[in-house]
Design an enzyme around this catalytic site. Structure first.
Site, short mmCIF file in Angstrom:
data_model
loop_
_atom_site.label_atom_id
_atom_site.label_comp_id
_atom_site.label_asym_id
_atom_site.label_seq_id
_atom_site.Cartn_x
_atom_site.Cartn_y
_atom_site.Cartn_z
N THR A 9 0.83 -1.19 0.00
CA THR A 9 0.00 0.00 0.00
C THR A 9 0.87 1.25 0.00
O THR A 9 2.04 1.20 0.39
CB THR A 9 -0.92 0.02 1.24
N ASN A 11 -0.75 3.95 1.36
CA ASN A 11 -1.53 4.70 2.36
C ASN A 11 -0.83 4.62 3.72
O ASN A 11 -0.82 3.57 4.36
CB ASN A 11 -2.94 4.08 2.40
N GLY A 13 -1.58 5.84 6.58
CA GLY A 13 -2.47 5.56 7.71
C GLY A 13 -2.62 4.06 7.93
O GLY A 13 -2.55 3.56 9.05
N ASP A 73 -8.32 -4.86 0.49
CA ASP A 73 -9.26 -4.12 -0.34
C ASP A 73 -10.52 -3.89 0.49
O ASP A 73 -10.98 -4.79 1.18
CB ASP A 73 -9.59 -4.89 -1.62
N PHE A 158 -11.90 9.99 6.43
CA PHE A 158 -11.77 10.11 4.98
C PHE A 158 -12.94 9.36 4.34
O PHE A 158 -13.77 8.77 5.05
CB PHE A 158 -10.43 9.52 4.52
N HIS A 186 -14.17 -2.02 10.19
CA HIS A 186 -13.97 -3.17 9.31
C HIS A 186 -12.48 -3.52 9.22
O HIS A 186 -12.09 -4.67 9.32
CB HIS A 186 -14.56 -2.85 7.93
P1 IMP Z 1 -9.38 0.87 0.12
O1 IMP Z 1 -9.51 -0.42 -0.62
O2 IMP Z 1 -9.06 0.70 1.56
O3 IMP Z 1 -8.48 1.85 -0.57
O4 IMP Z 1 -10.82 1.53 0.13
C1 IMP Z 1 -11.51 1.83 -1.08
C2 IMP Z 1 -12.50 2.95 -0.86
O5 IMP Z 1 -13.51 2.55 0.08
C3 IMP Z 1 -11.90 4.22 -0.26
O6 IMP Z 1 -11.38 5.06 -1.26
C4 IMP Z 1 -13.11 4.85 0.43
O7 IMP Z 1 -13.91 5.52 -0.52
C5 IMP Z 1 -13.87 3.63 0.91
N1 IMP Z 1 -13.45 3.29 2.30
C6 IMP Z 1 -12.74 2.21 2.71
N2 IMP Z 1 -12.55 2.23 4.04
C7 IMP Z 1 -13.17 3.35 4.48
C8 IMP Z 1 -13.32 3.93 5.78
O8 IMP Z 1 -12.84 3.44 6.81
N3 IMP Z 1 -14.03 5.09 5.82
C9 IMP Z 1 -14.57 5.68 4.73
N4 IMP Z 1 -14.44 5.20 3.51
C10 IMP Z 1 -13.75 4.03 3.37
#
Ligand code: IMP
Length: 206
Positions: A9, A11, A13, A73, A158, A186
Protein backbone atom coordinates in the site's frame (compact mmCIF):
# COMPACT_ATOMS: atom_id res chain seq x y z
CA UNK A 1 10.47 -16.78 11.43
CA UNK A 2 9.52 -14.31 8.71
CA UNK A 3 12.17 -11.57 8.47
CA UNK A 4 10.48 -9.12 6.10
CA UNK A 5 6.88 -8.45 5.16
CA UNK A 6 5.70 -6.10 2.44
CA UNK A 7 2.52 -4.11 3.06
CA UNK A 8 1.34 -3.50 -0.49
CA UNK A 9 0.00 0.00 0.00
CA UNK A 10 0.95 3.64 -0.34
CA UNK A 11 -1.53 4.70 2.36
CA UNK A 12 0.55 5.73 5.37
CA UNK A 13 -2.47 5.56 7.71
CA UNK A 14 -2.92 1.88 6.90
CA UNK A 15 0.81 1.25 7.27
CA UNK A 16 0.79 2.80 10.76
CA UNK A 17 -2.26 0.80 11.88
CA UNK A 18 -0.84 -2.52 10.64
CA UNK A 19 2.63 -1.83 12.02
CA UNK A 20 1.22 -1.06 15.46
CA UNK A 21 -0.98 -4.16 15.42
CA UNK A 22 1.94 -6.40 14.38
CA UNK A 23 4.21 -4.90 17.05
CA UNK A 24 1.53 -5.38 19.74
CA UNK A 25 1.12 -9.01 18.66
CA UNK A 26 4.88 -9.53 19.06
CA UNK A 27 5.51 -10.19 15.36
CA UNK A 28 9.01 -8.89 14.88
CA UNK A 29 9.34 -8.92 11.09
CA UNK A 30 10.67 -5.81 9.38
CA UNK A 31 7.80 -4.07 7.64
CA UNK A 32 8.37 -2.68 4.15
CA UNK A 33 5.85 -0.81 2.01
CA UNK A 34 5.54 0.14 -1.65
CA UNK A 35 7.52 3.27 -0.78
CA UNK A 36 10.59 1.04 -0.18
CA UNK A 37 10.37 -0.48 -3.68
CA UNK A 38 11.85 0.93 -6.85
CA UNK A 39 9.12 1.46 -9.47
CA UNK A 40 6.54 -0.94 -7.98
CA UNK A 41 3.79 -2.01 -10.40
CA UNK A 42 0.46 -0.20 -10.33
CA UNK A 43 -2.05 -3.01 -10.02
CA UNK A 44 -5.14 -3.00 -12.19
CA UNK A 45 -7.94 -3.85 -9.74
CA UNK A 46 -10.37 -5.42 -12.19
CA UNK A 47 -11.81 -7.98 -9.74
CA UNK A 48 -15.49 -8.10 -8.92
CA UNK A 49 -14.98 -8.99 -5.24
CA UNK A 50 -12.82 -7.56 -2.45
CA UNK A 51 -10.99 -10.88 -2.23
CA UNK A 52 -10.14 -10.91 -5.92
CA UNK A 53 -8.79 -7.36 -5.77
CA UNK A 54 -6.77 -7.99 -2.60
CA UNK A 55 -5.29 -11.10 -4.24
CA UNK A 56 -4.44 -9.21 -7.44
CA UNK A 57 -2.45 -6.70 -5.35
CA UNK A 58 -0.84 -9.26 -3.03
CA UNK A 59 0.23 -11.58 -5.86
CA UNK A 60 1.60 -8.92 -8.17
CA UNK A 61 3.61 -7.25 -5.41
CA UNK A 62 4.81 -10.57 -3.96
CA UNK A 63 6.07 -11.60 -7.40
CA UNK A 64 7.69 -8.21 -7.94
CA UNK A 65 9.37 -7.97 -4.52
CA UNK A 66 10.02 -11.63 -3.70
CA UNK A 67 8.70 -10.88 -0.19
CA UNK A 68 5.78 -12.22 1.78
CA UNK A 69 3.11 -9.62 0.96
CA UNK A 70 -0.04 -8.38 2.66
CA UNK A 71 -2.66 -6.48 0.65
CA UNK A 72 -6.18 -5.30 1.43
CA UNK A 73 -9.26 -4.12 -0.34
CA UNK A 74 -12.16 -2.29 1.28
CA UNK A 75 -15.44 -0.68 0.43
CA UNK A 76 -18.93 0.32 1.47
CA UNK A 77 -21.96 -1.86 0.72
CA UNK A 78 -25.36 -0.18 0.98
CA UNK A 79 -28.36 -2.52 1.24
CA UNK A 80 -30.83 -0.21 -0.55
CA UNK A 81 -28.35 -0.01 -3.47
CA UNK A 82 -27.92 -3.79 -3.73
CA UNK A 83 -24.42 -3.63 -2.27
CA UNK A 84 -23.15 -0.61 -4.25
CA UNK A 85 -20.68 1.06 -4.32
CA UNK A 86 -18.85 -2.12 -3.17
CA UNK A 87 -15.56 -2.71 -5.00
CA UNK A 88 -16.16 0.59 -6.83
CA UNK A 89 -16.17 2.64 -3.58
CA UNK A 90 -13.00 4.61 -4.33
CA UNK A 91 -14.21 5.81 -7.74
CA UNK A 92 -17.99 5.73 -7.30
CA UNK A 93 -18.42 9.20 -8.82
CA UNK A 94 -15.82 8.60 -11.54
CA UNK A 95 -12.48 9.81 -10.20
CA UNK A 96 -10.47 7.76 -7.69
CA UNK A 97 -10.59 9.00 -4.07
CA UNK A 98 -12.76 12.02 -4.87
CA UNK A 99 -14.50 11.86 -1.48
CA UNK A 100 -16.77 14.90 -1.91
CA UNK A 101 -18.23 13.68 -5.19
CA UNK A 102 -18.51 10.08 -3.96
CA UNK A 103 -20.47 11.25 -0.91
CA UNK A 104 -22.69 13.52 -3.02
CA UNK A 105 -23.46 10.64 -5.37
CA UNK A 106 -24.27 8.33 -2.45
CA UNK A 107 -26.72 10.88 -1.00
CA UNK A 108 -28.34 11.39 -4.40
CA UNK A 109 -28.75 7.65 -4.97
CA UNK A 110 -30.37 7.32 -1.54
CA UNK A 111 -32.67 10.33 -2.01
CA UNK A 112 -36.09 9.54 -0.50
CA UNK A 113 -34.94 6.32 1.20
CA UNK A 114 -36.12 6.46 4.85
CA UNK A 115 -33.62 6.09 7.75
CA UNK A 116 -34.57 2.49 8.61
CA UNK A 117 -33.77 1.40 5.04
CA UNK A 118 -30.37 3.12 4.88
CA UNK A 119 -28.48 0.21 6.41
CA UNK A 120 -24.95 -0.45 5.15
CA UNK A 121 -21.69 -2.11 6.03
CA UNK A 122 -18.03 -1.56 5.39
CA UNK A 123 -15.90 -4.56 4.47
CA UNK A 124 -12.15 -5.08 4.45
CA UNK A 125 -10.58 -8.21 3.05
CA UNK A 126 -6.89 -8.82 3.75
CA UNK A 127 -4.76 -11.35 1.89
CA UNK A 128 -1.30 -12.56 2.93
CA UNK A 129 0.68 -14.24 0.16
CA UNK A 130 4.02 -16.00 -0.10
CA UNK A 131 5.81 -15.84 -3.48
CA UNK A 132 5.33 -19.11 -5.37
CA UNK A 133 2.70 -20.34 -2.87
CA UNK A 134 -0.37 -18.41 -3.90
CA UNK A 135 -2.52 -21.52 -3.48
CA UNK A 136 -1.91 -21.19 0.27
CA UNK A 137 -2.97 -17.55 0.74
CA UNK A 138 -4.36 -16.45 4.09
CA UNK A 139 -7.65 -14.59 3.51
CA UNK A 140 -9.58 -12.78 6.27
CA UNK A 141 -12.40 -10.23 6.26
CA UNK A 142 -13.82 -7.78 8.79
CA UNK A 143 -17.08 -5.86 8.70
CA UNK A 144 -18.67 -2.93 10.47
CA UNK A 145 -22.43 -2.34 10.31
CA UNK A 146 -24.03 1.10 10.25
CA UNK A 147 -26.44 3.47 8.55
CA UNK A 148 -26.02 6.13 5.88
CA UNK A 149 -27.13 9.52 7.21
CA UNK A 150 -28.88 12.11 5.03
CA UNK A 151 -26.54 14.87 6.23
CA UNK A 152 -22.79 14.49 6.96
CA UNK A 153 -21.59 14.66 10.58
CA UNK A 154 -18.04 15.12 11.88
CA UNK A 155 -14.78 16.50 10.56
CA UNK A 156 -12.30 13.64 10.83
CA UNK A 157 -11.58 10.61 8.73
CA UNK A 158 -11.77 10.11 4.98
CA UNK A 159 -13.99 8.64 2.29
CA UNK A 160 -17.55 8.01 3.42
CA UNK A 161 -16.75 8.54 7.13
CA UNK A 162 -19.03 11.60 7.67
CA UNK A 163 -22.07 9.71 6.33
CA UNK A 164 -21.41 6.36 8.06
CA UNK A 165 -23.25 6.30 11.41
CA UNK A 166 -22.51 3.51 13.89
CA UNK A 167 -25.60 3.09 16.13
CA UNK A 168 -23.73 1.29 18.95
CA UNK A 169 -21.55 4.40 19.37
CA UNK A 170 -24.10 7.07 18.45
CA UNK A 171 -21.50 8.65 16.15
CA UNK A 172 -20.30 8.64 12.57
CA UNK A 173 -16.80 7.37 11.77
CA UNK A 174 -15.88 11.04 11.20
CA UNK A 175 -16.85 11.87 14.82
CA UNK A 176 -14.58 9.20 16.30
CA UNK A 177 -10.94 9.43 17.32
CA UNK A 178 -8.69 7.24 15.21
CA UNK A 179 -8.23 4.77 18.09
CA UNK A 180 -11.99 4.55 18.62
CA UNK A 181 -12.59 3.96 14.90
CA UNK A 182 -9.81 1.36 14.64
CA UNK A 183 -11.24 -0.56 17.61
CA UNK A 184 -14.51 -1.30 15.79
CA UNK A 185 -13.89 -0.63 12.11
CA UNK A 186 -13.97 -3.17 9.31
CA UNK A 187 -10.20 -2.74 8.87
CA UNK A 188 -9.50 -3.08 12.62
CA UNK A 189 -11.57 -6.26 12.77
CA UNK A 190 -9.89 -7.73 9.69
CA UNK A 191 -6.47 -7.01 11.21
CA UNK A 192 -7.55 -8.74 14.45
CA UNK A 193 -8.55 -11.81 12.44
CA UNK A 194 -5.29 -11.73 10.48
CA UNK A 195 -3.27 -11.75 13.70
CA UNK A 196 -5.44 -14.45 15.27
CA UNK A 197 -4.81 -16.75 12.27
CA UNK A 198 -1.18 -15.76 11.64
CA UNK A 199 0.94 -18.31 13.55
CA UNK A 200 -1.17 -21.29 12.62
CA UNK A 201 -1.15 -20.25 8.95
CA UNK A 202 2.63 -19.86 8.89
CA UNK A 203 3.14 -23.18 10.67
CA UNK A 204 1.17 -25.17 8.07
CA UNK A 205 2.73 -23.57 4.95
CA UNK A 206 4.61 -26.15 2.94
P1 IMP B 1 -9.38 0.87 0.12
O1 IMP B 1 -9.51 -0.42 -0.62
O2 IMP B 1 -9.06 0.70 1.56
O3 IMP B 1 -8.48 1.85 -0.57
O4 IMP B 1 -10.82 1.53 0.13
C1 IMP B 1 -11.51 1.83 -1.08
C2 IMP B 1 -12.50 2.95 -0.86
O5 IMP B 1 -13.51 2.55 0.08
C3 IMP B 1 -11.90 4.22 -0.26
O6 IMP B 1 -11.38 5.06 -1.26
C4 IMP B 1 -13.11 4.85 0.43
O7 IMP B 1 -13.91 5.52 -0.52
C5 IMP B 1 -13.87 3.63 0.91
N1 IMP B 1 -13.45 3.29 2.30
C6 IMP B 1 -12.74 2.21 2.71
N2 IMP B 1 -12.55 2.23 4.04
C7 IMP B 1 -13.17 3.35 4.48
C8 IMP B 1 -13.32 3.93 5.78
O8 IMP B 1 -12.84 3.44 6.81
N3 IMP B 1 -14.03 5.09 5.82
C9 IMP B 1 -14.57 5.68 4.73
N4 IMP B 1 -14.44 5.20 3.51
C10 IMP B 1 -13.75 4.03 3.37
Amino acid sequence: MVKEILFATTNQGKVKELKEAFAQAGIEAEIKTNADLKNPPIVNEYGTTFEQNAKLKAHELAEFSGMMTIADDSGLMVDALNGAPGVHSARYAGIAHDDAHNNAKLLAELGGVPPEKRTAKFNTTIVASIPGKFDQDLVVSGQCAGQILAVPRGEDGFGYDPLFYVPEKGKTFAQMTLDEKNSLSHRGRAIEKLLAAWSEWLAQIN
